[in-house]
Structure formats: C-alpha cells, structure tokens
Design a protein around this motif. Structure first.
Motif, PDB file in Angstrom:
ATOM      1  N   SER A 158       0.933  -1.163  -0.126  1.00 14.00           N
ATOM      2  CA  SER A 158       0.059   0.064   0.021  1.00 14.00           C
ATOM      3  C   SER A 158       0.894   1.204   0.012  1.00 14.00           C
ATOM      4  O   SER A 158       0.442   2.128  -0.594  1.00 14.00           O
ATOM      5  CB  SER A 158      -0.931  -0.006   1.211  1.00 14.00           C
ATOM      6  OG  SER A 158      -1.546   1.221   1.323  1.00 14.00           O
ATOM      7  N   LYS A 168      -3.198   0.544  -4.633  1.00 12.90           N
ATOM      8  CA  LYS A 168      -4.312   0.492  -4.133  1.00 12.90           C
ATOM      9  C   LYS A 168      -4.765  -0.756  -3.514  1.00 12.90           C
ATOM     10  O   LYS A 168      -5.103  -1.967  -4.351  1.00 12.90           O
ATOM     11  CB  LYS A 168      -5.737   0.999  -5.050  1.00 12.90           C
ATOM     12  CG  LYS A 168      -5.509   2.259  -5.584  1.00 12.90           C
ATOM     13  CD  LYS A 168      -6.674   2.762  -6.477  1.00 12.90           C
ATOM     14  CE  LYS A 168      -6.766   1.902  -7.856  1.00 12.90           C
ATOM     15  NZ  LYS A 168      -7.913   2.314  -8.614  1.00 12.90           N
ATOM     16  N   THR A 169      -5.074  -1.018  -2.281  1.00 12.78           N
ATOM     17  CA  THR A 169      -5.169  -2.241  -1.534  1.00 12.78           C
ATOM     18  C   THR A 169      -6.262  -2.101  -0.475  1.00 12.78           C
ATOM     19  O   THR A 169      -6.455  -1.254   0.243  1.00 12.78           O
ATOM     20  CB  THR A 169      -3.848  -2.312  -0.504  1.00 12.78           C
ATOM     21  OG1 THR A 169      -2.428  -2.158  -1.373  1.00 12.78           O
ATOM     22  CG2 THR A 169      -3.703  -3.854   0.320  1.00 12.78           C
ATOM     23  N   ALA A 170      -7.058  -2.998  -0.847  1.00 10.80           N
ATOM     24  CA  ALA A 170      -8.371  -3.403   0.056  1.00 10.80           C
ATOM     25  C   ALA A 170      -8.211  -4.636   0.954  1.00 10.80           C
ATOM     26  O   ALA A 170      -7.359  -5.514   0.467  1.00 10.80           O
ATOM     27  CB  ALA A 170      -9.411  -3.641  -1.015  1.00 10.80           C
ATOM     28  N   ARG A 193      -2.616   3.607   1.036  1.00  8.12           N
ATOM     29  CA  ARG A 193      -3.354   3.629   0.172  1.00  8.12           C
ATOM     30  C   ARG A 193      -4.440   2.399   0.317  1.00  8.12           C
ATOM     31  O   ARG A 193      -4.916   1.481  -0.556  1.00  8.12           O
ATOM     32  CB  ARG A 193      -2.816   3.350  -1.341  1.00  8.12           C
ATOM     33  CG  ARG A 193      -2.090   4.532  -1.772  1.00  8.12           C
ATOM     34  CD  ARG A 193      -1.426   4.242  -3.283  1.00  8.12           C
ATOM     35  NE  ARG A 193      -2.777   4.642  -4.196  1.00  8.12           N
ATOM     36  CZ  ARG A 193      -2.670   4.214  -5.427  1.00  8.12           C
ATOM     37  NH1 ARG A 193      -1.774   3.857  -5.942  1.00  8.12           N
ATOM     38  NH2 ARG A 193      -3.802   4.675  -6.261  1.00  8.12           N
ATOM     39  N   THR A 194      -4.611   2.029   1.753  1.00 14.89           N
ATOM     40  CA  THR A 194      -5.382   0.818   2.189  1.00 14.89           C
ATOM     41  C   THR A 194      -6.679   1.381   2.432  1.00 14.89           C
ATOM     42  O   THR A 194      -6.915   2.408   3.254  1.00 14.89           O
ATOM     43  CB  THR A 194      -4.569   0.058   3.376  1.00 14.89           C
ATOM     44  OG1 THR A 194      -3.520  -0.284   2.893  1.00 14.89           O
ATOM     45  CG2 THR A 194      -5.500  -0.998   3.927  1.00 14.89           C
ATOM     46  N   ASP A 195      -7.786   0.560   2.081  1.00 12.13           N
ATOM     47  CA  ASP A 195      -9.294   0.774   2.415  1.00 12.13           C
ATOM     48  C   ASP A 195      -9.602  -0.573   3.112  1.00 12.13           C
ATOM     49  O   ASP A 195      -9.367  -1.833   2.452  1.00 12.13           O
ATOM     50  CB  ASP A 195     -10.119   0.972   1.025  1.00 12.13           C
ATOM     51  CG  ASP A 195      -9.529   2.013   0.297  1.00 12.13           C
ATOM     52  OD1 ASP A 195      -9.739   3.316   1.011  1.00 12.13           O
ATOM     53  OD2 ASP A 195      -9.322   2.138  -0.761  1.00 12.13           O
ATOM     54  N   MET A 213     -14.168   0.095  -4.296  1.00 13.36           N
ATOM     55  CA  MET A 213     -13.206   0.678  -4.122  1.00 13.36           C
ATOM     56  C   MET A 213     -12.027   0.619  -5.134  1.00 13.36           C
ATOM     57  O   MET A 213     -10.930   1.100  -5.186  1.00 13.36           O
ATOM     58  CB  MET A 213     -12.479   0.216  -2.672  1.00 13.36           C
ATOM     59  CG  MET A 213     -13.196   0.355  -1.345  1.00 13.36           C
ATOM     60  SD  MET A 213     -14.057   2.152  -1.149  1.00 13.36           S
ATOM     61  CE  MET A 213     -12.824   3.060  -1.194  1.00 13.36           C
ATOM     62  N   SER A 214     -12.350  -0.204  -6.143  1.00 11.06           N
ATOM     63  CA  SER A 214     -11.651  -0.498  -7.140  1.00 11.06           C
ATOM     64  C   SER A 214     -10.222  -0.889  -7.102  1.00 11.06           C
ATOM     65  O   SER A 214      -9.191  -0.281  -7.450  1.00 11.06           O
ATOM     66  CB  SER A 214     -11.574   0.612  -8.262  1.00 11.06           C
ATOM     67  OG  SER A 214     -10.864   1.813  -7.782  1.00 11.06           O
ATOM     68  N   PRO A 215      -9.958  -1.829  -6.190  1.00 10.60           N
ATOM     69  CA  PRO A 215      -8.460  -2.024  -5.615  1.00 10.60           C
ATOM     70  C   PRO A 215      -7.594  -2.798  -6.721  1.00 10.60           C
ATOM     71  O   PRO A 215      -8.232  -3.423  -7.647  1.00 10.60           O
ATOM     72  CB  PRO A 215      -8.651  -3.010  -4.469  1.00 10.60           C
ATOM     73  CG  PRO A 215      -9.904  -3.764  -4.899  1.00 10.60           C
ATOM     74  CD  PRO A 215     -10.945  -2.758  -5.626  1.00 10.60           C
ATOM     75  N   ASP A 216      -6.260  -2.812  -6.558  1.00 13.84           N
ATOM     76  CA  ASP A 216      -5.339  -3.383  -7.320  1.00 13.84           C
ATOM     77  C   ASP A 216      -5.133  -4.702  -6.697  1.00 13.84           C
ATOM     78  O   ASP A 216      -4.938  -5.751  -7.303  1.00 13.84           O
ATOM     79  CB  ASP A 216      -4.022  -2.482  -7.331  1.00 13.84           C
ATOM     80  CG  ASP A 216      -4.124  -1.215  -8.048  1.00 13.84           C
ATOM     81  OD1 ASP A 216      -4.721  -1.072  -9.160  1.00 13.84           O
ATOM     82  OD2 ASP A 216      -3.691  -0.316  -7.576  1.00 13.84           O
TER      83      ASP A 216
END
Length: 298
Positions: A158, A168-170, A193-195, A213-216
């Motif tokens: 992240s 982008k990390t969820a 960049r963590t949700d 959240m459209s994470p990578d």
C-alpha cells in the motif's frame, strides 16, 4: 480487564517485556501463564478465581454478555487493537451445533503486534517485473505469525516498497485482527493506500470492496470456506490481485482440503509462503512458485 490484584501481579512480572509477550493464559484455579517469544513463565502466587472470570467477561462485554453471543459461539472475542481472546468452558449444543459457550473456565489472551519490516525478506518475491503484485498465499500453523506477515505485506504494498509503486489495497478484516480497527479506523499501520472493511464476513466483504473501491490488490486473513473461495475466484476474474492466509502445516495439507481445491485447480497462486511455527513468529520455512518449490529464504 483484570481485577486490581491480578493486574498488579501481571504488571510486575511482565515489566518492560511487553514487546516479547505472545499470550496471557488464564485457567480457573491455576496460576497465570505468560508465553514470551523465548520462554514460558508462571506468576506465583496467583490463580484465577470465579470472581476474576466474571470481572473479565463483564469488562469484555461492557456488562452485556448477550452482545457477545455470536463471538462466544465462535470461541473467541477480538478487542480493540486486534488482540484475540480465546475462550473455553462448557458448551451447549442444539441439533449437533454449538449454541452457546457458558461457564467459561479458560481465557487465552493473544497479543497482536504490528512488526514493520516483518515481510521485508519476502517482498522482492511478491512483485512482477511490471510492478504488479503476484497472487500470494501465506500458510502457517497457529502462532506462526500469519497475521503479522500479512499485515506487513499489506503495509508494504500500500505504501510502495523500494522501487515499486504504491498499490490500491483493500482489506477484508472479518475478525478485526489485521487492522485492529476502532470505529472502522485501523489502529495498525496498513499503508497510505489501504481501504478496510472491518468486522465483515470475507465473502461479502471481498465483493463489496471490488465494487466500491476498485483495488489493485485485495487481502484477507484465514480463508477456508467454500464461499470464501468462490469470492476469491470472482476477484480473480475481476482482475484484482489476491493476497491471503490460511491455517496449515504444509502445501500438501492445504491442497487436500476440498473447500480450497478450486484455487489450485485454477492455479491461482503465483507465490506461496510457508511459515514455521516457533518462538519467533513470521519465520519463513519455504517459498513456492506456481510450478515448483523454492528453497527457504528465496
């Protein structure tokens, strides 16, 4: 959490060694047990009495055991900071299933600790040449440091690691252990960049985060059910990278589990990390890629 007499004994015995403390184990009419990274000790003279157990339960439930009905049925409670308290005692069943846990006689307080840099040695193996993350599975028995390693992988992905960009990390934190969230806000550093979806069942949380959240990358701790696996496959088809952990002693052990078999039939994981149970959590025993085993420490 403890009545004042036991709290004083604990503080005196532990002293400045909190960073090395793994567990505080309390059993009815027995001495309190302290499990450190390098030793196990007992507190003398001490023993947990019924009044101590009632006090702990009242503190954990804010004097409302009914509010913890689901947690008691699962056999553990997660509190602020991500600390997990395991419970055992008399079980009431209904139609062969656990209905309630009553007359609790043992508490196992597992201390959650963020260890920045715990995953540093394995991070190079988690990236592809284009800077994207490999689909990764962390395998380990209890107390091997799975959550510690996973938490640091999340933080590193992240925030960006060395020359690799921040992704982008969820995170689906069903047991509130990864982030140790309070009111939805992680208390552990999970990166910039963590949700996080806190206290949410993994299968539902995975799909919610993909849609919103459209994470990578999407991460989850202790997968195991068929619903978890189906949700992970949906994430894969959505183009999201997967990082997760699972209880187990070996890759062969995991491959034989019926619920996890689809993940291996689809060759989902590009990097598999096997952790070794020991006094120091997070010790890597071996790394595997999608085809063949690699030597430990690779």
């Amino acid at each position: 959490m403890f009545r004042p007499p036991l709290q004083a004994l604990l503080s005196e015995k532990i002293g400045n060694r909190w960073v090395k403390l793994q567990e505080i184990r309390c059993r009815m009419n027995q001495q309190l047990e302290l499990c450190f990274d390098d030793t196990t000790e007992w507190i003398e003279p001490s023993s947990m009495k019924p009044d101590d157990a009632r006090f702990m339960l009242n503190q954990l439930s804010d004097f409302s055991l009914y509010a913890l009905e689901n947690e008691l049925r699962e056999g553990y409670i997660t509190i602020a900071g991500g600390h997990r308290i395991g419970l055992s005692g008399k079980v009431n069943t209904e139609s062969g299933s656990v209905k309630a846990l009553k007359h609790i006689s043992s508490f196992n307080i597992r201390i959650a600790k963020a260890v920045p840099g715990a995953a540093a040695k394995i991070m190079p193996s988690l990236y592809k040449f284009d800077g994207s993350c490999r689909h990764t599975l962390v395998i380990g028995p209890p107390q091997s440091g799975k959550t510690t390693i996973l938490r640091d992988i999340i933080r590193s992905l992240s925030s960006g690691w060395q020359q690799y960009p921040a992704l982008k990390t969820a995170v689906v934190d069903e047991r509130s252990e990864i982030g140790g969230s309070i009111s939805g806000i992680p208390q552990h550093d999970l990166g910039k960049r963590t949700d996080i979806m806190d206290a949410c069942p993994k299968a539902e949380g995975l799909m919610m985060l993909i849609r919103s959240m459209s994470p990578d990358v999407i991460a989850a701790d202790e997968i195991g059910s068929e619903r978890d696996v189906q949700a992970l496959l949906e994430a894969l088809h959505a183009g999201v990278k997967i990082v997760c952990s699972v209880h187990g002693d070996s890759l062969d052990d995991i491959r034989l589990r019926p619920s996890l078999r689809p993940l291996f039939q689809h060759n989902v994981f590009e990097r598999i990390i096997i952790l070794k149970k020991g006094r120091s959590p997070g010790v890597v025993q071996a790394l595997f890629d999608a085809v063949s085993p690699a030597g430990a420490g690779r």
